[in-house]
Design a protein around this motif. Structure first.
Motif, PDB file in Angstrom:
ATOM      1  N   ASP A  67     -13.002  12.156  -5.305  1.00 25.55           N
ATOM      2  CA  ASP A  67     -13.102  12.522  -3.886  1.00 25.55           C
ATOM      3  C   ASP A  67     -11.700  12.831  -3.356  1.00 25.55           C
ATOM      4  O   ASP A  67     -10.761  12.068  -3.556  1.00 25.55           O
ATOM      5  CB  ASP A  67     -13.715  11.366  -3.085  1.00 25.55           C
ATOM      6  CG  ASP A  67     -13.757  11.678  -1.606  1.00 25.55           C
ATOM      7  OD1 ASP A  67     -14.644  12.451  -1.201  1.00 25.55           O
ATOM      8  OD2 ASP A  67     -12.882  11.174  -0.875  1.00 25.55           O
ATOM      9  N   LYS A  68     -11.587  13.954  -2.664  1.00 26.11           N
ATOM     10  CA  LYS A  68     -10.265  14.454  -2.221  1.00 26.11           C
ATOM     11  C   LYS A  68      -9.538  13.456  -1.313  1.00 26.11           C
ATOM     12  O   LYS A  68      -8.339  13.234  -1.459  1.00 26.11           O
ATOM     13  CB  LYS A  68     -10.425  15.791  -1.481  1.00 26.11           C
ATOM     14  CG  LYS A  68     -10.748  16.964  -2.399  1.00 26.11           C
ATOM     15  CD  LYS A  68      -9.498  17.775  -2.668  1.00 26.11           C
ATOM     16  CE  LYS A  68      -9.594  18.734  -3.841  1.00 26.11           C
ATOM     17  NZ  LYS A  68     -10.897  19.035  -4.414  1.00 26.11           N
ATOM     18  N   ASP A  69     -10.264  12.880  -0.363  1.00 23.83           N
ATOM     19  CA  ASP A  69      -9.618  11.982   0.601  1.00 23.83           C
ATOM     20  C   ASP A  69      -9.108  10.710  -0.067  1.00 23.83           C
ATOM     21  O   ASP A  69      -8.016  10.223   0.250  1.00 23.83           O
ATOM     22  CB  ASP A  69     -10.600  11.618   1.724  1.00 23.83           C
ATOM     23  CG  ASP A  69     -11.039  12.853   2.498  1.00 23.83           C
ATOM     24  OD1 ASP A  69     -10.153  13.651   2.862  1.00 23.83           O
ATOM     25  OD2 ASP A  69     -12.252  13.024   2.714  1.00 23.83           O
ATOM     26  N   ILE A  70      -9.901  10.179  -0.986  1.00 32.62           N
ATOM     27  CA  ILE A  70      -9.493   8.955  -1.670  1.00 32.62           C
ATOM     28  C   ILE A  70      -8.309   9.255  -2.601  1.00 32.62           C
ATOM     29  O   ILE A  70      -7.336   8.503  -2.665  1.00 32.62           O
ATOM     30  CB  ILE A  70     -10.687   8.333  -2.443  1.00 32.62           C
ATOM     31  CG1 ILE A  70     -11.781   7.914  -1.450  1.00 32.62           C
ATOM     32  CG2 ILE A  70     -10.240   7.140  -3.279  1.00 32.62           C
ATOM     33  CD1 ILE A  70     -13.075   7.456  -2.062  1.00 32.62           C
ATOM     34  N   LYS A  72      -6.084  11.628  -2.255  1.00 30.87           N
ATOM     35  CA  LYS A  72      -4.880  11.859  -1.430  1.00 30.87           C
ATOM     36  C   LYS A  72      -4.269  10.529  -0.985  1.00 30.87           C
ATOM     37  O   LYS A  72      -3.055  10.347  -1.021  1.00 30.87           O
ATOM     38  CB  LYS A  72      -5.239  12.697  -0.190  1.00 30.87           C
ATOM     39  CG  LYS A  72      -4.805  14.145  -0.311  1.00 30.87           C
ATOM     40  CD  LYS A  72      -5.013  14.856   1.033  1.00 30.87           C
ATOM     41  CE  LYS A  72      -5.809  16.126   0.836  1.00 30.87           C
ATOM     42  NZ  LYS A  72      -6.606  16.509   1.992  1.00 30.87           N
ATOM     43  N   ALA A  73      -5.130   9.620  -0.541  1.00 29.27           N
ATOM     44  CA  ALA A  73      -4.650   8.319  -0.060  1.00 29.27           C
ATOM     45  C   ALA A  73      -3.919   7.562  -1.172  1.00 29.27           C
ATOM     46  O   ALA A  73      -2.869   6.955  -0.946  1.00 29.27           O
ATOM     47  CB  ALA A  73      -5.829   7.503   0.465  1.00 29.27           C
ATOM     48  N   ALA A 308      -9.505   4.539   2.627  1.00 24.97           N
ATOM     49  CA  ALA A 308     -10.029   5.915   2.665  1.00 24.97           C
ATOM     50  C   ALA A 308     -11.551   5.900   2.514  1.00 24.97           C
ATOM     51  O   ALA A 308     -12.279   6.594   3.231  1.00 24.97           O
ATOM     52  CB  ALA A 308      -9.388   6.747   1.561  1.00 24.97           C
ATOM     53  N   SER A 309     -12.027   5.082   1.602  1.00 24.70           N
ATOM     54  CA  SER A 309     -13.448   5.009   1.292  1.00 24.70           C
ATOM     55  C   SER A 309     -14.255   4.455   2.477  1.00 24.70           C
ATOM     56  O   SER A 309     -15.248   5.049   2.913  1.00 24.70           O
ATOM     57  CB  SER A 309     -13.613   4.144   0.035  1.00 24.70           C
ATOM     58  OG  SER A 309     -14.927   4.031  -0.353  1.00 24.70           O
ATOM     59  N   THR A 311     -13.287   4.108   5.648  1.00 26.02           N
ATOM     60  CA  THR A 311     -13.132   4.952   6.838  1.00 26.02           C
ATOM     61  C   THR A 311     -14.107   6.123   6.796  1.00 26.02           C
ATOM     62  O   THR A 311     -14.765   6.458   7.778  1.00 26.02           O
ATOM     63  CB  THR A 311     -11.687   5.508   6.924  1.00 26.02           C
ATOM     64  OG1 THR A 311     -10.782   4.404   6.870  1.00 26.02           O
ATOM     65  CG2 THR A 311     -11.452   6.280   8.210  1.00 26.02           C
ATOM     66  N   LYS A 312     -14.197   6.734   5.631  1.00 31.15           N
ATOM     67  CA  LYS A 312     -15.091   7.870   5.438  1.00 31.15           C
ATOM     68  C   LYS A 312     -16.554   7.465   5.656  1.00 31.15           C
ATOM     69  O   LYS A 312     -17.319   8.178   6.297  1.00 31.15           O
ATOM     70  CB  LYS A 312     -14.910   8.346   3.985  1.00 31.15           C
ATOM     71  CG  LYS A 312     -14.809   9.845   3.817  1.00 31.15           C
ATOM     72  CD  LYS A 312     -14.439  10.174   2.387  1.00 31.15           C
ATOM     73  CE  LYS A 312     -15.259  11.332   1.907  1.00 31.15           C
ATOM     74  NZ  LYS A 312     -14.552  12.585   1.764  1.00 31.15           N
TER      75      LYS A 312
END
Ligand SMILES: *Cc1c(COP(=O)(O)O)cnc(C)c1O
Length: 424
Positions: A67-70, A72-73, A308-309, A311-312
């Motif tokens: 997952d891109k957001d995780i 990146k974090a 990240a996880s 929050t999403k």
């Protein structure tokens, strides 16, 4: 390299070739695939085969692979260093993020694995109540610490017995075992034992296949614990942020004294936790006398992935509804195909978790689950794998839907189910 060669080599250097037994595929009389990479709902083995992945690292990957957001974090955190053994702001951030949604939980401690979380929760319960015994349920799994690797003795025996070599009978005898969803059994144990520090349970059991506890059973259990001054521990290492955003609490609204988390809260990195009221948590060292520690506890990469996880998950208000609908489409589809073929199949789903038993009766506890047709399961598993569907290699596990799945993926899976049913 082929999967077969990779496993041979791994067996030479790693005990049993794996770092966690279920991965060896022994339960389905088969050999493991070696995974080279994952992307969204898919994993790829070293031979280049792709699979729709319903294991999702056994639960943590709510948002699928890479997952891109995780990602990146994690990358951002890694740039600053991978571990300090000193406090970071990330720990407080994840703590606040989790606690702010649970009115009955004031404080939390992060650890590296679900095993540590439940082990520490039990020590905390014993330290707080000054009582000795613990009560667990047959078929529930809470990690591999000594006092939890205990199985029920036969009717005639007084004590329960260790379910692993190396666990002392002296330890096992402090663990009482009750049948899941059977409140009379729990009552009997409370009548015979005045010294129970805590009851630990998976409120939505996922480690004997998927078996949710019945609402009335949990309510009675809560009352029994209160009446006996015993702490109730909800092990939500799997169900937390999986069954619903608030785990089982979001479904049954029962406020356990201690709650353990894991899997999703690490977003695919090693993190788990236990949380409770301040009064209880404050007896942990350094404030109080219950010792608990960890070199890598609250690791910045794991915290960043967790933040990240979670929050999403919190932001997407319809996430669990969407995942639940997919789980329903899958299990109802499987049930329909099984009915057509004359296979007895029991199906179940809670949020993003799903389960199925090759069993002619409803499954309410471990004894029921054991009556499933394991040979048929093994054949089904093998055929599904050959058709590009990666399911947990055991009848006694739960399947997971991730956010990168859609109706099309489910229907591709159902196609494979149909073909597999034809062959077995
Ligand atoms: C996975 C799991 C554990 C153990 O967690 P690990 O991180 O594997 O040690 C404990 N309890 C439950 C309910 C689990 O599903």
């Amino acid at each position: 390299m082929t999967n077969e060669k990779a496993f041979k080599k791994a067996c030479k250097f790693i005990a049993g070739g794996v770092n966690s037994p279920v991965r060896a595929f022994a339960n389905v009389q088969s050999k493991p695939k070696f995974i080279s990479k994952g992307k969204d709902a898919y994993i790829f083995d070293i031979e280049g085969n792709s699979y729709i992945d319903y294991v999702q690292s056994w639960g943590p990957l709510l948002f699928g692979h890479c997952d891109k957001d995780i990602q990146k974090a994690c990358q951002k955190a890694l740039k600053n260093g991978s571990s300090f053994g000193a406090p970071t702001l990330l720990e407080t951030e994840l703590a606040q993020l989790i606690l702010s949604d649970f009115p009955h939980l004031d404080k939390i401690r992060f650890v590296n694995s679900g095993t540590e979380a439940t082990m520490s929760a039990i020590r905390l319960a014993r330290g707080f109540t000054k009582k000795n015994k613990i009560l667990k349920f047959e078929g529930c799994y809470h990690g591999h610490s000594d006092s939890l690797l205990v199985s029920a003795g036969s009717g005639a025996t007084t004590f329960n017995s260790p379910s692993s070599l190396g666990v002392l009978e002296d330890v096992a005898k402090h663990t009482l075992i009750a049948q899941y969803n059977n409140i009379e059994n729990v009552k009997e144990l409370f009548e015979k034992n005045k010294d129970i520090a805590c009851v630990i349970i998976e409120p939505i059991a996922g480690n004997m296949g998927l078996i949710p506890a019945e609402q009335e059973f949990l309510e009675e259990l809560f009352k029994l614990c209160k009446a006996n001054e015993t702490l109730l521990i909800f092990d939500e290492v799997m169900s937390g942020y999986r069954a619903s955003y608030l785990g089982s609490y979001g479904i049954n609204h029962i406020q356990a004294d201690i709650v353990t988390f894991g899997k999703v809260i690490g977003g695919g990195l090693p993190a788990a936790a236990f949380a409770s009221k301040a009064e209880i948590m404050d007896i942990l060292s350094p404030l109080g006398g219950v010792y608990q520690a960890g070199t890598l506890s609250g690791n910045p990469l794991a915290m960043a992935a967790g933040i990240a996880s979670i929050t999403k998950a919190k932001k997407k208000s319809d996430l669990y509804e969407k995942l639940g609908k997919l789980a329903q489409r899958l299990t109802q589809g499987m049930k329909k195909l099984a009915d057509e073929k004359g296979f007895a199949l029991q199906v179940c789903h809670v949020g993003s978790m799903f389960g199925y038993f090759f069993n002619k009766d409803r499954v309410l506890n471990y004894q029921d689950a054991l009556k499933s047709d394991l040979k048929l399961f093994a054949k089904f598993h093998k055929n599904m794998l050959e058709n590009g569907i990666y399911l947990a290699p055991s009848q006694f596990e739960t399947g997971f839907i991730c956010s990168k799945m859609d109706k099309k993926i489910i229907d591709t899976t159902l196609q494979a189910v149909q073909e597999s049913f034809k062959k077995i």
